[in-house]
Design a protein around this motif. Structure first.
Motif, PDB file in Angstrom:
ATOM      1  N   LEU A  25       0.903  -1.106  -0.062  1.00 59.21           N
ATOM      2  CA  LEU A  25      -0.077  -0.251  -0.128  1.00 59.21           C
ATOM      3  C   LEU A  25       0.875   1.208  -0.041  1.00 59.21           C
ATOM      4  O   LEU A  25       0.413   1.955  -0.926  1.00 59.21           O
ATOM      5  CB  LEU A  25      -1.031  -0.050   1.366  1.00 59.21           C
ATOM      6  CG  LEU A  25      -1.591   1.282   1.509  1.00 59.21           C
ATOM      7  CD1 LEU A  25      -2.692   1.345   0.113  1.00 59.21           C
ATOM      8  CD2 LEU A  25      -2.804   1.204   2.664  1.00 59.21           C
ATOM      9  N   GLY A  26       2.061   1.168   0.873  1.00 61.42           N
ATOM     10  CA  GLY A  26       2.790   2.448   0.850  1.00 61.42           C
ATOM     11  C   GLY A  26       3.295   2.881  -0.578  1.00 61.42           C
ATOM     12  O   GLY A  26       3.589   3.967  -0.718  1.00 61.42           O
ATOM     13  N   THR A  83       0.989   3.159   6.564  1.00 59.45           N
ATOM     14  CA  THR A  83       0.409   2.096   5.620  1.00 59.45           C
ATOM     15  C   THR A  83       1.280   0.814   5.936  1.00 59.45           C
ATOM     16  O   THR A  83       1.078  -0.187   5.249  1.00 59.45           O
ATOM     17  CB  THR A  83       0.797   2.462   4.104  1.00 59.45           C
ATOM     18  OG1 THR A  83       2.357   2.767   3.993  1.00 59.45           O
ATOM     19  CG2 THR A  83       0.139   3.709   3.775  1.00 59.45           C
ATOM     20  N   SER A 132      -3.709   2.287   9.504  1.00 56.16           N
ATOM     21  CA  SER A 132      -4.274   0.992   8.566  1.00 56.16           C
ATOM     22  C   SER A 132      -4.559  -0.120   9.537  1.00 56.16           C
ATOM     23  O   SER A 132      -3.992  -0.840  10.191  1.00 56.16           O
ATOM     24  CB  SER A 132      -2.999   0.856   7.656  1.00 56.16           C
ATOM     25  OG  SER A 132      -2.743   1.512   6.819  1.00 56.16           O
TER      26      SER A 132
END
Lengths: 238, 238
Positions: A25-26, A83, A132
């Motif tokens: 995600l990051g 994230t 998250s």
């Protein structure tokens, strides 16, 4: 074109700090933000797309990571995102449940505490802070993934505590992502028989985060947000 | 007299394992149980009233504590309780928030995970497992005591996960205590201006736990239980 000109003429772009910016995600967040924002990644490995990297060691504790961050970070950041995340299976009976809890703390909880702590010092007055969590853990007990579940619950609770804004401004917003299974290669391979067509990709989530950074459809402070894929990706308040 | 005779004639008394049996609640439990039950204390310091002690070091991790427990524990236990706990003040902005989280994990979370893990191996088929949470954290966000709050939330979540009984029998009961401030000397001294007359003493809670061990008024599996002092101490389901 208008947006490009506005950015190009702007003396200082908006700035994002991503804790875990080398993960699935990051790195999507940094890919989406990098053209218009200054991006700083704090993770165990470098993300070459980021403008700045704070590469920390998993052998060091979070206080050491904080010290390294304080050396690099300057000024204020418009978005501060954790994230980071990690998952593991295993129940209370597992002989390694204790080391699993430690691992899940390092993967999920400490990055969230670090993001919150850094936000008190480095977030702009209208800055958005994103943590998250997990949709599954938000909705259910997860005894088969005990360490993961109790640590993601802790992330949710950190978000609730931060959203009281005792240490932030009235205009800051704390948003907790509670995504379902992400559409990544690793997840598709580990769950080959699942229906992947409804899984949301990290890039689509990153695009929604970019919208928020751009001031569009920003969820309310204290929101828990998940993502649904129908024709398009939409956000849903939990 | 009848109870004494029953105990005296009984070839094997009921057995309690108390994680944190040298603390204020734990030592009350051992004091109340010791006349009729066999008691085992696992803690950093010995409790001379217990029949057996497993003295572990705070410098060792929980896996080491487990190994020490496995050397001493034999047979099955009718009650397995984590009465361990610790409190600290401090918000997300505190420079030592990370070490506070670690301390609260060691004081509150690991003893609960250990109790749950030991229960899967050593609880009788009708055994009662008790964890120690917090009424304040159960009811509110606690940003001023962030580390304490997120760790007690984790204890509550461990109780919810264990109460699914994936790793226990259908007759086991998981009960999470969520006491308000305990009426101890330390608490009275640290909050001198508070109204102490409604605070419940650890001995009164230990007496309720003894009733449960004796089969009386045992709360349902998955209950969160607090204690109120009016004329008498009563339990309340949360």
């Amino acid at each position: 074109m208008a947006r490009f000109l506005r950015f190009w003429l702007s003396p200082s772009p908006q700035r994002a700090l991503v804790i875990g910016g080398s993960g699935s995600l990051g790195s999507s967040v940094i890919s989406v933000f990098k053209n218009h924002w200054e991006t700083t990644n704090l993770d165990f490995i470098e993300n070459k797309e980021a403008n700045y990297n704070i590469v920390v060691s998993p052998a060091d504790d979070t206080e050491k990571h904080l010290a390294q961050a304080n050396e690099v970070l300057k000024g204020k950041y418009d978005m501060i995102l954790s994230t980071a995340g990690g998952w593991c299976q295993g129940d209370i009976e597992s002989a390694n449940v204790f080391s699993q809890v430690e691992m899940m703390m390092r993967n999920n909880v400490y990055p969230s505490v670090l993001a919150g702590h850094l936000a008190t010092k480095y977030a702009t007055e209208t800055g958005i802070i994103v943590l998250s969590g997990s949709l599954l853990v938000f909705k259910e007990n997860t005894p088969s993934m005990l360490a993961y579940g109790i640590c993601k619950t802790m992330v949710h609770n950190i978000a609730l505590n931060l959203s009281t804004k005792q240490n932030l401004t009235s205009e800051n917003r704390i948003i907790c992502l509670v995504p379902d299974i992400l559409n990544t290669e690793v997840n598709r391979e580990s769950m080959p028989s699942a229906d992947h067509t409804k899984w949301v990709s990290p890039m689509k989530i990153a695009e929604k985060l970019y919208e928020w950074g751009d001031g569009k459809n920003v969820p309310e402070n204290g929101s828990f947000i998940t993502f649904k894929l129908d024709k398009d990706v939409t956000i849903e308040y939990m």
